[in-house]
Design a protein around this motif. Structure first.
Motif, PDB file in Angstrom:
ATOM      1  N   TYR A 124       0.863  -1.177   0.000  1.00 26.92           N
ATOM      2  CA  TYR A 124       0.000   0.000   0.000  1.00 26.92           C
ATOM      3  C   TYR A 124       0.901   1.230   0.000  1.00 26.92           C
ATOM      4  CZ  TYR A 124      -3.696   3.270   1.221  1.00 26.92           C
ATOM      5  OH  TYR A 124      -4.590   4.311   1.215  1.00 26.92           O
ATOM      6  N   VAL A 125       0.814   2.052  -1.059  1.00 25.04           N
ATOM      7  CA  VAL A 125       1.694   3.206  -1.212  1.00 25.04           C
ATOM      8  C   VAL A 125       1.149   4.398  -0.428  1.00 25.04           C
ATOM      9  CG1 VAL A 125       2.746   4.817  -2.853  1.00 25.04           C
ATOM     10  CG2 VAL A 125       2.477   2.408  -3.478  1.00 25.04           C
ATOM     11  N   LEU A 126       2.017   4.996   0.393  1.00 27.47           N
ATOM     12  CA  LEU A 126       1.675   6.179   1.182  1.00 27.47           C
ATOM     13  C   LEU A 126       2.189   7.467   0.533  1.00 27.47           C
ATOM     14  CD1 LEU A 126       2.557   4.761   4.703  1.00 27.47           C
ATOM     15  CD2 LEU A 126       0.263   5.049   3.727  1.00 27.47           C
ATOM     16  N   GLU A 127       3.427   7.432   0.006  1.00 28.46           N
ATOM     17  CA  GLU A 127       4.062   8.619  -0.582  1.00 28.46           C
ATOM     18  C   GLU A 127       4.934   8.207  -1.755  1.00 28.46           C
ATOM     19  OE1 GLU A 127       6.531  10.548   2.339  1.00 28.46           O
ATOM     20  OE2 GLU A 127       4.939  10.562   3.839  1.00 28.46           O
ATOM     21  N   GLY A 128       5.119   9.131  -2.696  1.00 30.74           N
ATOM     22  CA  GLY A 128       6.040   8.912  -3.805  1.00 30.74           C
ATOM     23  C   GLY A 128       5.416   8.098  -4.923  1.00 30.74           C
ATOM     24  N   GLU A 129       6.296   7.623  -5.808  1.00 30.49           N
ATOM     25  CA  GLU A 129       5.833   6.798  -6.921  1.00 30.49           C
ATOM     26  C   GLU A 129       6.931   5.843  -7.343  1.00 30.49           C
ATOM     27  OE1 GLU A 129       4.781   9.765  -9.852  1.00 30.49           O
ATOM     28  OE2 GLU A 129       6.680   9.458 -10.885  1.00 30.49           O
ATOM     29  N   ASP A 167       5.459  -9.990 -16.251  1.00 30.54           N
ATOM     30  CA  ASP A 167       5.990  -9.120 -17.307  1.00 30.54           C
ATOM     31  C   ASP A 167       5.273  -7.778 -17.414  1.00 30.54           C
ATOM     32  OD1 ASP A 167       7.955 -10.981 -18.093  1.00 30.54           O
ATOM     33  OD2 ASP A 167       6.469 -12.091 -19.276  1.00 30.54           O
ATOM     34  N   ALA A 168       4.338  -7.505 -16.523  1.00 29.83           N
ATOM     35  CA  ALA A 168       3.569  -6.254 -16.567  1.00 29.83           C
ATOM     36  C   ALA A 168       4.159  -5.235 -15.603  1.00 29.83           C
ATOM     37  CB  ALA A 168       2.111  -6.527 -16.217  1.00 29.83           C
ATOM     38  N   LYS A 169       4.225  -3.974 -16.049  1.00 29.88           N
ATOM     39  CA  LYS A 169       4.730  -2.881 -15.221  1.00 29.88           C
ATOM     40  C   LYS A 169       3.557  -1.980 -14.825  1.00 29.88           C
ATOM     41  CE  LYS A 169       9.347  -2.801 -17.250  1.00 29.88           C
ATOM     42  NZ  LYS A 169       9.927  -3.602 -16.220  1.00 29.88           N
ATOM     43  N   HIS A 170       3.532  -1.600 -13.531  1.00 25.46           N
ATOM     44  CA  HIS A 170       2.445  -0.782 -13.000  1.00 25.46           C
ATOM     45  C   HIS A 170       3.028   0.412 -12.262  1.00 25.46           C
ATOM     46  CE1 HIS A 170      -0.397  -4.096 -13.732  1.00 25.46           C
ATOM     47  NE2 HIS A 170       0.621  -4.858 -13.384  1.00 25.46           N
ATOM     48  N   LEU A 171       2.607   1.623 -12.644  1.00 22.95           N
ATOM     49  CA  LEU A 171       2.990   2.824 -11.918  1.00 22.95           C
ATOM     50  C   LEU A 171       2.147   2.889 -10.656  1.00 22.95           C
ATOM     51  CD1 LEU A 171       4.545   5.486 -11.675  1.00 22.95           C
ATOM     52  CD2 LEU A 171       2.686   6.555 -13.003  1.00 22.95           C
ATOM     53  N   MET A 172       2.807   2.947  -9.508  1.00 25.83           N
ATOM     54  CA  MET A 172       2.125   2.976  -8.208  1.00 25.83           C
ATOM     55  C   MET A 172       2.329   4.346  -7.582  1.00 25.83           C
ATOM     56  SD  MET A 172       0.910  -0.152  -7.995  1.00 25.83           S
ATOM     57  CE  MET A 172       0.509  -0.399  -6.267  1.00 25.83           C
ATOM     58  N   ARG A 173       1.211   4.936  -7.116  1.00 24.21           N
ATOM     59  CA  ARG A 173       1.225   6.253  -6.473  1.00 24.21           C
ATOM     60  C   ARG A 173       0.433   6.171  -5.175  1.00 24.21           C
ATOM     61  NH1 ARG A 173       0.432   9.444 -12.063  1.00 24.21           N
ATOM     62  NH2 ARG A 173       2.638   9.911 -12.444  1.00 24.21           N
TER      63      ARG A 173
END
Length: 128
Positions: free
Chosen positions: A71-76, A83-89
């Motif tokens: 679970y992302v709190l800060e940043g990216e 093989d899949a890439k996901h941008l997490m914010r």
């Protein structure tokens, strides 16, 4: 099966827990074990907060039996799942079942801060 450890109640301040760069983590990919085997004696859960400096990462790996939630709190950063890439914010989260290749890299300019919940705490032992 490992012998049952004594479970310990824990009420703690995060500031008192040490940062650690675990094996397979590089470039300032740090975590604090908040509740897990060394802090509570639990073999069922490992709960951490992580902070990755820019360009820091955990190398690609696979868990045999462990399930994880990030679970992302800060940043990216970029989370790779097979093989899949996901941008997490901030406020993005993912459930990673066993057997999925994954890695996580801070691709931003600030710290990437996220929570990690892993169960069971040991990848060699299934929960009964």
């Amino acid at each position: 099966m490992k012998p049952k450890q004594d479970l310990r109640l824990l009420v703690e301040k995060m500031a008192n827990m040490p940062w650690k760069e675990y094996p397979g983590h590089f470039g300032g990919a740090l975590s604090k074990e908040l509740a897990g085997p060394t802090t509570t004696g639990s073999s069922r859960v490992d709960f951490r907060i992580s902070r990755y400096a820019p360009m820091a990462y955990v190398q690609e790996h696979v868990h045999k039996v462990q399930e994880q939630v990030y679970y992302v709190l800060e940043g990216e950063g970029i989370l790779t799942l097979d093989d899949a890439k996901h941008l997490m914010r901030p406020h993005d989260y993912v459930y990673v079942p066993p057997g999925i290749r994954h890695s996580f890299t801070n691709t931003g300019t600030d710290g990437l801060v996220f929570l990690v919940i892993t169960t069971p705490a040991d990848d060699e032992e299934e929960m009964r």
